[in-house]
Design a protein around this motif. Structure first.
Motif, PDB file in Angstrom:
ATOM      1  N   GLN A 122       0.644  -0.921  -0.030  1.00 45.31           N
ATOM      2  CA  GLN A 122      -0.097   0.244   0.050  1.00 45.31           C
ATOM      3  C   GLN A 122       1.015   0.790  -0.208  1.00 45.31           C
ATOM      4  O   GLN A 122       1.513   1.414   0.478  1.00 45.31           O
ATOM      5  CB  GLN A 122      -0.920  -0.651   1.527  1.00 45.31           C
ATOM      6  N   VAL A 123       0.479   2.320  -1.163  1.00 46.66           N
ATOM      7  CA  VAL A 123       1.780   3.242  -1.044  1.00 46.66           C
ATOM      8  C   VAL A 123       0.883   3.946  -0.156  1.00 46.66           C
ATOM      9  O   VAL A 123       0.207   4.323   0.258  1.00 46.66           O
ATOM     10  CB  VAL A 123       1.049   3.999  -2.291  1.00 46.66           C
ATOM     11  N   GLN A 124       1.694   4.782   0.622  1.00 43.82           N
ATOM     12  CA  GLN A 124       2.002   6.006   1.863  1.00 43.82           C
ATOM     13  C   GLN A 124       2.272   7.139   1.411  1.00 43.82           C
ATOM     14  O   GLN A 124       3.513   7.200   0.778  1.00 43.82           O
ATOM     15  CB  GLN A 124       2.256   5.111   2.673  1.00 43.82           C
ATOM     16  N   LEU A 125       2.121   8.260   1.979  1.00 50.09           N
ATOM     17  CA  LEU A 125       2.608   9.483   1.752  1.00 50.09           C
ATOM     18  C   LEU A 125       2.879  10.025   3.235  1.00 50.09           C
ATOM     19  O   LEU A 125       1.717  10.431   3.766  1.00 50.09           O
ATOM     20  CB  LEU A 125       1.899  10.702   1.545  1.00 50.09           C
ATOM     21  N   VAL A 126       3.786  10.680   3.378  1.00 50.41           N
ATOM     22  CA  VAL A 126       3.863  10.824   5.110  1.00 50.41           C
ATOM     23  C   VAL A 126       4.505  12.836   5.016  1.00 50.41           C
ATOM     24  O   VAL A 126       5.671  12.888   4.398  1.00 50.41           O
ATOM     25  CB  VAL A 126       5.025  10.486   6.404  1.00 50.41           C
ATOM     26  N   GLU A 127       3.503  13.460   5.605  1.00 47.64           N
ATOM     27  CA  GLU A 127       4.199  14.947   5.554  1.00 47.64           C
ATOM     28  C   GLU A 127       4.568  15.272   7.181  1.00 47.64           C
ATOM     29  O   GLU A 127       4.560  14.419   8.402  1.00 47.64           O
ATOM     30  CB  GLU A 127       2.760  16.149   5.516  1.00 47.64           C
TER      31      GLU A 127
ATOM     32  N   SER B 167       6.256   6.417  -0.216  1.00 48.98           N
ATOM     33  CA  SER B 167       6.799   4.389   0.359  1.00 48.98           C
ATOM     34  C   SER B 167       7.210   4.087  -0.879  1.00 48.98           C
ATOM     35  O   SER B 167       7.752   2.861  -1.249  1.00 48.98           O
ATOM     36  CB  SER B 167       5.832   3.698   1.443  1.00 48.98           C
ATOM     37  N   VAL B 168       7.197   5.200  -2.192  1.00 52.37           N
ATOM     38  CA  VAL B 168       7.473   3.925  -3.601  1.00 52.37           C
ATOM     39  C   VAL B 168       7.659   5.401  -4.191  1.00 52.37           C
ATOM     40  O   VAL B 168       8.377   6.362  -3.936  1.00 52.37           O
ATOM     41  CB  VAL B 168       6.347   3.479  -4.214  1.00 52.37           C
TER      42      VAL B 168
END
Length: 117
Positions: A1-6, A25-26
């Motif tokens: 699962q692709v994740q974005l972390v700010e 995460s990719v």
């Protein structure tokens, strides 16, 4: 699962600067356009800045000349440099990315930016 972390949000005085980061995460080579959005209390989420896979950029009129969006594919990171901040820039800032293989749009959880004296 692709994740974005700010990260990078916080409290800053008017006229100050902050630098937001969004780590994916990719590989960013699997991502088409990326963008920063913001949502202030009681208002709709709005586009702040967008950057394409070819690094072309576009900005909301309210931030032109003050904010700079960039992406570093080698570090899987997109950044938003915010200068000359104003109280009206106060909002939760969200990272967004469009996946090339599925066309799906992914959102980060957001980071709070507060501009106040």
């Amino acid at each position: 699962q692709v994740q974005l972390v700010e990260s990078g949000g916080g409290l800053v005085q008017p006229g100050g600067s902050l630098r937001l980061s969004c780590v994916a995460s990719v590989s960013l080579f699997s991502i088409n356009a990326m963008g920063w959005y913001r949502q202030a209390p009681g208002k709709q989420r709005e586009l702040v800045a967008v950057i394409s896979s070819s690094h072309s950029t576009d900005y909301a009129d309210s931030v032109k000349g003050r904010f700079t969006i960039s992406r570093d594919n080698a570090k899987n990171t997109m950044t938003l440099q915010m200068n000359s901040l104003k109280p009206e820039d106060t909002a939760v800032y969200y990272c967004n990315a469009e996946l090339i293989n599925t066309g799906q749009f992914i959102w980060g959880a957001g980071t709070q930016v507060t501009v106040s004296s």
